[in-house]
Design a protein around this motif. Structure first.
Motif, short mmCIF file in Angstrom:
data_model
loop_
_atom_site.label_atom_id
_atom_site.label_comp_id
_atom_site.label_asym_id
_atom_site.label_seq_id
_atom_site.Cartn_x
_atom_site.Cartn_y
_atom_site.Cartn_z
N LEU A 1 -0.21 -3.55 -7.74
CA LEU A 1 -0.62 -4.91 -7.43
C LEU A 1 0.58 -5.73 -7.00
O LEU A 1 1.71 -5.51 -7.46
N SER A 2 0.33 -6.71 -6.14
CA SER A 2 1.35 -7.70 -5.79
C SER A 2 0.66 -9.04 -5.60
O SER A 2 -0.52 -9.10 -5.25
N GLY A 3 1.39 -10.09 -5.82
CA GLY A 3 0.84 -11.44 -5.66
C GLY A 3 1.93 -12.47 -5.83
O GLY A 3 3.07 -12.14 -6.13
N GLY A 4 1.58 -13.73 -5.65
CA GLY A 4 2.55 -14.82 -5.77
C GLY A 4 3.09 -15.28 -4.44
O GLY A 4 3.57 -16.40 -4.31
N ALA A 5 3.06 -14.41 -3.43
CA ALA A 5 3.49 -14.74 -2.07
C ALA A 5 3.02 -13.59 -1.18
O ALA A 5 2.64 -12.53 -1.66
N SER A 6 3.05 -13.84 0.12
CA SER A 6 2.63 -12.80 1.05
C SER A 6 3.62 -11.63 1.01
O SER A 6 4.83 -11.83 0.95
N LEU A 7 3.09 -10.43 1.05
CA LEU A 7 3.92 -9.23 1.01
C LEU A 7 4.21 -8.76 2.42
O LEU A 7 3.28 -8.54 3.21
N PRO A 8 5.49 -8.63 2.79
CA PRO A 8 5.80 -8.11 4.12
C PRO A 8 5.16 -6.73 4.33
O PRO A 8 5.17 -5.89 3.42
N GLU A 9 4.60 -6.52 5.51
CA GLU A 9 3.91 -5.26 5.77
C GLU A 9 4.84 -4.07 5.59
O GLU A 9 4.44 -3.03 5.04
N SER A 10 6.09 -4.21 6.03
CA SER A 10 7.03 -3.09 5.91
C SER A 10 7.28 -2.72 4.46
O SER A 10 7.43 -1.54 4.12
N VAL A 11 7.31 -3.72 3.56
CA VAL A 11 7.51 -3.45 2.13
C VAL A 11 6.31 -2.70 1.58
O VAL A 11 6.45 -1.73 0.82
N GLY A 12 5.10 -3.15 1.97
CA GLY A 12 3.90 -2.45 1.53
C GLY A 12 3.87 -1.01 1.99
O GLY A 12 3.50 -0.09 1.24
N GLN A 13 4.26 -0.79 3.23
CA GLN A 13 4.30 0.58 3.76
C GLN A 13 5.32 1.42 3.02
O GLN A 13 5.06 2.58 2.68
N ASP A 14 6.48 0.83 2.73
CA ASP A 14 7.55 1.57 2.05
C ASP A 14 7.13 1.96 0.62
O ASP A 14 7.39 3.09 0.19
N ILE A 15 6.50 1.05 -0.11
CA ILE A 15 6.14 1.35 -1.50
C ILE A 15 5.00 2.36 -1.55
O ILE A 15 4.96 3.23 -2.43
N THR A 16 4.09 2.29 -0.59
CA THR A 16 3.00 3.27 -0.55
C THR A 16 3.54 4.66 -0.19
O THR A 16 3.14 5.67 -0.77
N LYS A 17 4.47 4.69 0.74
CA LYS A 17 5.10 5.96 1.12
C LYS A 17 5.86 6.55 -0.06
O LYS A 17 5.84 7.77 -0.30
N LEU A 18 6.53 5.68 -0.82
CA LEU A 18 7.33 6.14 -1.95
C LEU A 18 6.46 6.68 -3.08
O LEU A 18 6.78 7.71 -3.69
N THR A 19 5.36 5.98 -3.36
CA THR A 19 4.56 6.30 -4.55
C THR A 19 3.28 7.08 -4.25
O THR A 19 2.73 7.72 -5.15
N GLY A 20 2.80 6.99 -3.01
CA GLY A 20 1.51 7.59 -2.68
C GLY A 20 0.33 6.81 -3.21
O GLY A 20 -0.81 7.29 -3.19
#
Length: 591
Positions: free
Chosen positions: A313-332
């Protein structure tokens, strides 16, 4: 026992009754674990739901005793506190809501701001982290109480003070027996005063009811598919609605086990460095953090078994798309976003967990919430101000007679749109718009472009005052750890990918780390002050090239930037130049 057959939180008479119901269902289950230290070895302490509820009763009696209430008094005292998110803070927060009004305060606020907020709330008692070498919470509480016109009782927490033993030592003097009915709240009672965000000026106090908080808990339970089988790492502060209400009360309503990762939470660099290890140790099933912490996690190698995690989960501010892609790639794992604000008790949009996440989406309207988009112009392509109505929405700011609502609708000040599936996308803040020669520039356009560059971790675009254009877009950039890139390359990247020439940044500045608020949001007020100081320094260098000046800048609560200009060679000419710049750039310049 499964929570699927339990009454919905929103159907409960009050938050107290909700907590009572959950604690009676699973008295021996783990409620909280506080990590007391991470190194040289991990030390923690766990509290069961029964212990939590017993201590809630004791805390209520402690509060009433110190405020001087008789057994038959139905007065509801105001309880302010400056505390980290720890087990004791949970006792105090929910006890305050049960017997009175909770007023969690940001310890980073100035003593003057704290005093104003405490007096506005009509504080009866303050709980603060006792004197210790790492924080000044106790000293601030003492100073604010001394400046107040009210007679306020102070209670130290964790660490004792010269004038009083610590909260836990006092707690044992009080009974955990059931409470008299006349002490308990109902849905229409005020539950809390949460102040709006900020570390300067005097924020407003948002009046939240028991019904508001029950609706937030209900939205969490309905959306997050959480139960007593789940464990959550909650590193957010207790003075913020996300840490206290969404994850805090929502988690309690679902009966989950919450882990508090040290007193500093996600602001502790060691927590971020050991995050994946903590997931494995506590078998965390719900993970994630605010965007800046998620961005930091993308640089932390996974050296642990994180298979217990169901989603992030993330919240409190908009999440940069690149960060979302990176964390999903890292964790699956799927990463979902939550969207809310203080005026909505933390909840507006929640994820649909049965569908794949949309990285740029803030979620779908939460249970009971209505969302409407007030389009700004005919050619806005559906983008407009996000307006909301529902049981989480507050009714007023404390001490403000004019209602902030129109027929129940609250204008959030955020810009966004709804797609065909009802997913909400946030494109920026209406007040964050950069207006260059009459051209409205959404900072998100610039930030998203730069965050697509592989070297960039985070970007924040703000306005730089300009006598001709009014405002110019400039960007402050934080790189990924170990990354190396030139300003020229980043400027070329922005020029290539930002179609509208007026939106292309006039300057890019690299910072080791972007300034953050206490809850981890990018502190754009500080960046606007830096941009204003840069503008004035450039102009003074042009008009007074032989004079060395030193400039400090800060954002005033009114939204204007104030700058102090000092030099060893004061002159009438320099004073006149400063006066001219103050007028032409709409700044306050002290020379």
């Amino acid at each position: 026992m499964s929570h699927s057959a339990s009454p919905a939180p929103i159907d409960m008479p009050s938050v107290y009754h909700l907590l009572q119901h959950v604690c009676q269902q699973q008295p021996s289950a783990k409620a909280f674990t506080l990590i007391k230290q991470l190194a040289p070895e991990l030390v923690d302490e766990t509290v069961s739901y029964q212990t939590f509820f017993d201590n809630l009763h004791r805390t209520i009696r402690l509060i009433r005793h110190h405020v001087g209430l008789s057994e038959d008094s139905s007065q509801r005292p105001v309880v302010s506190f400056l505390l980290p998110n720890i087990s004791e803070a949970q006792y105090i927060l929910w006890a305050a809501e049960s017997c009175g009004i909770a007023n969690p305060l940001n310890p980073l606020l100035s003593v003057d701001a704290l005093t104003v907020l405490m007096d506005k709330a009509e504080t009866d008692i303050i709980f603060a982290l006792g004197p210790n070498p790492r924080t000044d919470f106790w000293q601030k509480a003492q100073a604010a109480a001394a400046k107040s016109a009210r007679d306020i009782k102070l209670v130290p927490v964790v660490f004792p003070a010269d004038e009083a033993p610590a909260f836990s030592a006092q707690l044992s003097d009080f009974d955990a027996a059931p409470l008299p009915q006349q002490w308990l709240p109902i849905q229409t009672d005020v539950a809390a005063y949460f102040h709006t965000g900020g570390t300067t000026g005097s924020p407003k106090l948002v009046v939240q009811s028991q019904a508001n908080h029950l609706a937030t808990a209900n939205a969490f339970v309905e959306a997050m598919q959480a139960s007593e089988k789940d464990t959550l790492i909650n590193g957010l502060p207790v003075f913020h609605v996300a840490g206290a209400l969404v994850l805090g009360l929502g988690g309690l309503a679902a009966g989950i086990h919450t882990v508090f990762p040290t007193m500093a939470g996600f602001r502790d660099p060691q927590v971020i460095k050991q995050y994946w290890q903590l997931v494995e140790r506590y078998q965390a099933t719900l993970g994630g953090a605010i965007p800046t912490s998620v961005a930091a996690l993308t640089s932390v190698p996974i050296d642990s078994d994180i298979s217990s995690l169901r989603y992030l989960l993330s919240g409190g501010a908009s999440l940069p798309e690149s960060v979302g892609q990176d964390i999903t790639k890292l964790t699956g794992l799927e990463l979902y976003q939550i969207y809310g604000m203080t005026e909505t008790s933390g909840v507006i949009a929640m994820p649909h967990l049965d569908a794949p996440s949309k990285l740029l989406s803030a979620g779908y309207k939460a249970a009971g919430m209505e969302i409407a988009i007030d389009e700004l112009a005919p050619d806005s392509d559906g983008v407009g101000e996000i307006c909301v109505r529902g049981p989480m929405v507050f009714e007023n700011y404390l001490g403000v007679s004019e209602s902030p609502l129109t027929d129940g609708w609250f204008r959030t000040g955020d810009l966004g749109y709804l797609d065909d599936e009802g997913s909400l996308f946030i494109t920026g803040r209406s007040k964050d718009l950069i207006i260059r020669s009459g051209h409205n520039i959404d900072p998100v356009v610039i930030e998203s472009c730069l965050e697509e560059h592989p070297a960039v971790s985070l970007a924040a675009a703000v306005s730089k005052p300009d006598a001709y254009a009014g405002e110019l877009p400039v960007v402050y950039v934080q790189l990924h750890e170990g990354a190396d890139v030139s300003i020229e390359e980043l400027m070329a990247h922005a020029k290539q990918h930002i179609d509208e020439p007026p939106a292309q940044p006039k300057a890019i500045t690299l910072l080791d780390a972007l300034p953050l608020t206490a809850v981890g949001k990018i502190q754009k007020t500080e960046l606007r002050a830096l941009a204003a100081a840069s503008a004035v320094k450039e102009q003074l260098a042009e008009h007074e090239p032989s004079v060395a000046v030193d400039i400090t800048a800060k954002m005033l609560s009114c939204g204007k930037v104030s700058l102090d200009v000092s030099t060893s060679e004061s002159s009438e000419s320099l004073a006149q130049t400063c006066h001219h710049l103050a007028e032409s750039l709409n700044l306050e310049i002290n020379f």
